[in-house]
Design a protein around this motif. Structure first.
Motif, mmCIF file in Angstrom:
data_model
loop_
_atom_site.group_PDB
_atom_site.id
_atom_site.type_symbol
_atom_site.label_atom_id
_atom_site.label_comp_id
_atom_site.label_asym_id
_atom_site.label_seq_id
_atom_site.Cartn_x
_atom_site.Cartn_y
_atom_site.Cartn_z
ATOM 1 N N LEU A 128 12.603 -30.195 14.051
ATOM 2 C CA LEU A 128 11.706 -31.222 14.579
ATOM 3 C C LEU A 128 10.688 -31.593 13.514
ATOM 4 O O LEU A 128 10.032 -30.721 12.944
ATOM 5 C CB LEU A 128 10.973 -30.694 15.831
ATOM 6 N N ILE A 176 14.128 -35.873 14.962
ATOM 7 C CA ILE A 176 14.750 -34.593 15.315
ATOM 8 C C ILE A 176 16.151 -34.616 14.711
ATOM 9 O O ILE A 176 16.879 -35.608 14.858
ATOM 10 C CB ILE A 176 14.876 -34.413 16.839
ATOM 11 N N VAL A 207 13.148 -31.743 21.773
ATOM 12 C CA VAL A 207 14.051 -30.922 20.964
ATOM 13 C C VAL A 207 15.144 -30.329 21.852
ATOM 14 O O VAL A 207 16.321 -30.324 21.505
ATOM 15 C CB VAL A 207 13.277 -29.802 20.233
#
Lengths: 760, 129
Positions: A251, A282, A312
């Motif tokens: 991330l 991401i 995420v």
């Protein structure tokens, strides 16, 4: 402040309660909503202090606009008006105007997802003076931030679930995973990302991009440039490598421009990345059955909605589902491919073994290869003159003719990437798994060539050798173009197997062809030999008939005539003996058992004797004859073989050059004797000039000229046995010049080990 | 029986001198006038010679240099004055039977006996005196 409250006074006490209440309360006067009372909780809510006497809308921007209208409504209609979930600016931690923390303004779970924004339920209640007329508003508020946050979280969770559900459905509906993953990228945009890329790993651990999708159609040219110029395999460093190496997503909540600058490979790359926008991203690896099969990247262009930890989880979940889809599709494809392969090899083997016409067989094989294993397929075979393309097939039957036409150019273009010539030379396959644009740029000789290479749409190419028992005899070139597939190591092994089968088939076909022509030559030789042998036999038969007839009627017996007939028979017996000797010579020469009786011989004398012997025939042939012999030419040779050589050559000259001048010459040139026989007959085509020295061959049809077709072959064998050489110069229609060169003192018994001992 | 105007002339076309001589000798003994040629070209030359008597049969070899039997036959068929002269093929060709069919079907395989030759010559020219 508490000391200011006069406890004894109920109104004051009420006022003190108002001011201290944890609920935000504000009292305004008049239509301009001048603040009369604002408690600490209200001050904390709007983030201001010291507002007394000033219009609320002016001091607190939250009460401008819509809230101002609601306040007017409440005043005008004398009714309680409520406003739901009114956003307020984020609370300031350093708020000094009031004791915010003490007032219960605390961070709540879920607030983070609102990025600090708070929400309040507002109630506007009109206040009346003693006369009952409306003179102001009491505004109270309830903090509903937690409620909004949890609802937002719920909505987001729902949205993600829907997104994941849609994605899963899309992934499950087709085994064409390349297209499916593009669909997934399209689902991610715009709800989850502003743009999204999906790449799969290839056999070499590299990455192959399957999709790039951006929410803004206006950026399609940038997307195209990004796809074309910056393949994922080219930048396998940083986050991408990190994501691939671990099982978790990377991330980057906030990517600054400085970081973009640092990560950019080139000014162009930076320009494209800035254009596409990458403020937050991401990068999630796609993992199935413990193996990384690819990577998905989600990017947000603007900085105001950075990705968080909950995103995420979504990204990882999506990547996992996509990975399973790829894995399933790969397993299915592998299974189907095995099936296809087995069927293909069964068919190919049948085709190759059913036909000894190898060009036809290769045509069929090329057609079998397409479309399961290639969009284009070409078979090239090594020949004396070079490499010849014997079969071309194209995925589109209508294009086959065009493909044939383009075949040569295609071949040359592929040759620029090494190509079939090299494969035939080295016997090693060449795999161009991914013919990327940079590879074409490197391979192109010039701009024009680059344009052609690009226009051909080559995506992937594989060249395997055709190998039989010996060195490679050809190459099979396979190309993926339109269908956008790629070749892998697995294909190399498969196609090499096909190359071996085809190689053996080609070799068998060639051996068969050679056997056929050997059989044909032998049959022709037998036919010629029988004709040649029957000619003296016919003479003899006729003479014997004559003798028998004479014997039947003794009155007609004429001794002189009888003698002539017996002489004629005798002559034919001699001729038959010569022919049989010739055949024996052939079989001895073939077996390498030719024996030479070397002695001092004067070549000049031999040549003169042969010329003398032919005087009659030359006269009959009505040719002008020139004999040019200088000196004695003495060397160590076999007298009879030398006679054979000259006889054969002069005989040929008379046979083929009758009626035209013939020249027989012999001279000594240093230590080398030369015999030249020149005729002005029909001549020998250039293509036949080497062939005439082979066994059983004649440059002209056997219908025209008698003879075994062995004469020149025997001459060559004899001359070479004596250490010499024979050559011919000829122009069709202008005759031929045969030159024999013999070293005067070479020799030794004929025992050349390199002479081919082939059977008749 | 001899066709009218026929001088009992026989044309022998063969590239082998031994065969030419033997046939000329043996047919001569039987009273035929024998003309020889070593190939098709020479045969046509002799046939077209004004002083040459017209033969009643042509004994034709097939494998000859310059103009073989087939080419000679084609030329002969083109020439009205020569086309009607019967041809008997005498050859060692293994496919003689098929080939001879093109010449009207008469053939003798080498090696040939003089009795066979005399039989066909007599049939075409009549018995010589």
């Amino acid at each position: 402040m508490p000391e200011e409250i006069r406890v004894a006074e109920p109104l004051d006490r009420l006022a003190a309660l108002l001011l201290q209440a944890p609920t935000p309360i504000c009292v305004t006067r008049g239509s301009t909503h001048l603040v009369e009372i604002m408690n600490a909780a209200f001050e904390a809510m709007v983030g201001i202090g010291g507002a007394c006497g000033r219009p609320l809308g002016e001091v607190a921007p939250a009460f401008d606009g819509a809230q101002l209208r609601l306040m007017a409504q409440s005043l005008g209609r004398d009714e309680r008006v409520e406003a739901v979930e009114v956003p307020m600016p984020p609370a300031k931690d350093d708020w000094a105007g009031g004791n915010g923390a003490a007032m219960g303004v605390v961070r709540q779970p879920g607030e983070r997802s609102l990025h600090g924004e708070r929400f309040f339920h507002l109630v506007y209640e009109p206040l009346h003076d003693r006369s009952g007329s409306i003179d102001g508003l009491m505004i109270s508020a309830v903090d509903v931030t937690a409620h909004v946050a949890s609802r937002r979280d719920f909505e987001q969770a729902q949205q993600r679930a829907r997104f994941l559900g849609d994605a899963s459905a899309a992934l499950a509906e087709s085994l064409d995973y390349a297209r499916t993953l593009r669909r997934v990228a399209e689902l991610a945009v715009p709800s989850f990302a502003d743009w999204c890329t999906v790449s799969e790993t290839d056999e070499h651990g590299g990455l192959r991009r399957l999709a790039v999708v951006h929410r803004d159609p206006g950026r399609a040219p940038l997307v195209a440039e990004y796809e074309r110029r910056f393949p994922p395999a080219e930048h396998r460093a940083g986050d991408m490598a990190h994501a691939l190496g671990s099982s978790h997503a990377v991330l980057r909540a906030r990517v600054t421009d400085a970081e973009l600058v640092e990560a950019a490979q080139s000014p162009d790359h930076l320009r494209v990345m800035r254009g596409l926008g990458c403020a937050s991203c991401i990068i999630a690896p796609m993992i199935a059955r413990g193996a990384t099969v690819g990577v998905v990247s989600f990017m947000r262009s603007e900085a105001d909605h950075p990705y968080g930890s909950s995103d995420v989880a979504v990204a990882e979940e999506l990547a996992h589902r996509a990975a399973l889809a790829i894995d399933n599709a790969r397993l299915y494809r592998a299974a189907r491919r095995r099936e296809e392969t087995m069927r293909f090899f069964a068919e190919a083997s049948a085709v190759l073994s059913s036909s000894l016409d190898y060009e036809a067989a290769f045509d069929k094989v090329a057609q079998l290869v397409v479309p399961s294993f290639a969009d284009w397929c070409a078979v090239a075979v090594k020949e004396d003159a070079g490499i010849r393309t014997v079969a071309v097939a194209h995925v589109n039957p209508a294009k086959v003719e065009l493909a044939r036409e383009l075949g040569r150019r295609y071949q040359r273009n592929l040759d620029a990437l090494q190509g079939s010539a090299q494969v035939i030379r080295t016997g090693r396959s060449e795999l161009y798994g991914d013919i990327s644009d940079p590879l074409l740029v490197r391979a192109a000789r010039d701009e024009e060539h680059l344009r052609t290479l690009r226009a051909l749409g080559l995506r992937s190419s594989l060249i395997v050798p055709l190998v039989g028992r010996g060195p490679p005899i050809g190459a099979l070139t396979l190309v993926w173009a339109e269908s956008n597939h790629r070749y892998s190591e697995e294909d190399v092994a498969l196609m090499e197997d096909l190359g071996r089968r085809a190689g053996f088939a080609l070799e068998n076909a060639r051996l068969y062809g050679e056997t056929q022509s050997a059989v044909r030559l032998r049959d022709e030789f037998i036919s010629i030999a029988s004709h040649e042998l029957k000619t003296p036999l016919t003479s003899m038969q006729l003479q014997i008939s004559g003798i028998r007839r004479a014997a039947a009627s003794p009155a007609r017996l004429d001794v002189e005539k009888l003698t002539r007939r017996v002489d004629a028979i005798d002559k034919q017996v001699g001729r038959l003996t010569e022919l049989v000797d010739g055949l024996l010579d052939v079989s001895r020469a073939v077996a390498g058992r030719l024996r030479l009786n070397l002695e001092e011989v004067d070549l000049a004398e031999v040549v003169r004797m042969v010329a003398e012997r032919f005087a009659g025939e030359i006269g009959a042939a009505r040719s002008d004859f020139a004999l040019e012999v200088r000196g004695p030419i003495v060397g160590r040779w076999d007298r009879l073989r030398l006679d054979d050589v000259v006889t054969n050559l002069l005989g040929n000259a008379i046979k083929y050059g009758a009626g035209r001048p013939i020249r027989l010459a012999a001279h000594l040139d240093g230590d080398v004797a030369a015999v030249e026989v020149r005729d002005h007959g029909i001549g020998i085509p250039e293509g036949e000039q080497q062939r005439i020295f082979q066994r059983f061959t004649r440059a002209v049809s056997s219908e025209h000229y008698g003879g075994f077709g062995l004469g020149l072959w025997i001459v060559q064998v004899l001359v070479e046995a004596m250490g010499g050489s024979i050559g011919v110069e000829s122009v069709v229609g202008q005759g031929a010049l045969f030159t024999v060169k013999l070293p005067c003192h070479a020799g030794g018994p004929y025992a050349r080990p390199d002479h081919e001992p082939a059977g008749l | 029986m001899s066709p009218p105007g026929c001088e009992r002339v026989v044309l022998v076309v063969d590239d082998d001198p031994g065969i030419r001589e033997a046939l000329a000798d043996l047919l001569g003994e039987e009273g035929y006038q024998v003309v020889t040629a070593m190939n098709g070209v020479e045969a046509l030359d002799k046939l077209r010679e004004p002083s040459q008597a017209r033969p009643c049969v042509i004994l034709l070899d097939l494998m000859m240099p310059f103009m073989n039997g087939h080419q000679f036959f084609a030329e002969q068929q083109q020439d009205r004055t020569l086309a009607s002269i019967p041809i008997v093929v005498i050859s060692a060709d293994s496919k003689l039977r098929q080939k001879a069919a093109q010449f009207g079907g008469e053939f003798l395989a080498k090696p040939v006996r003089i009795e066979g030759v005399l039989e066909v010559v007599e049939r075409h020219c009549g018995r010589a005196a």
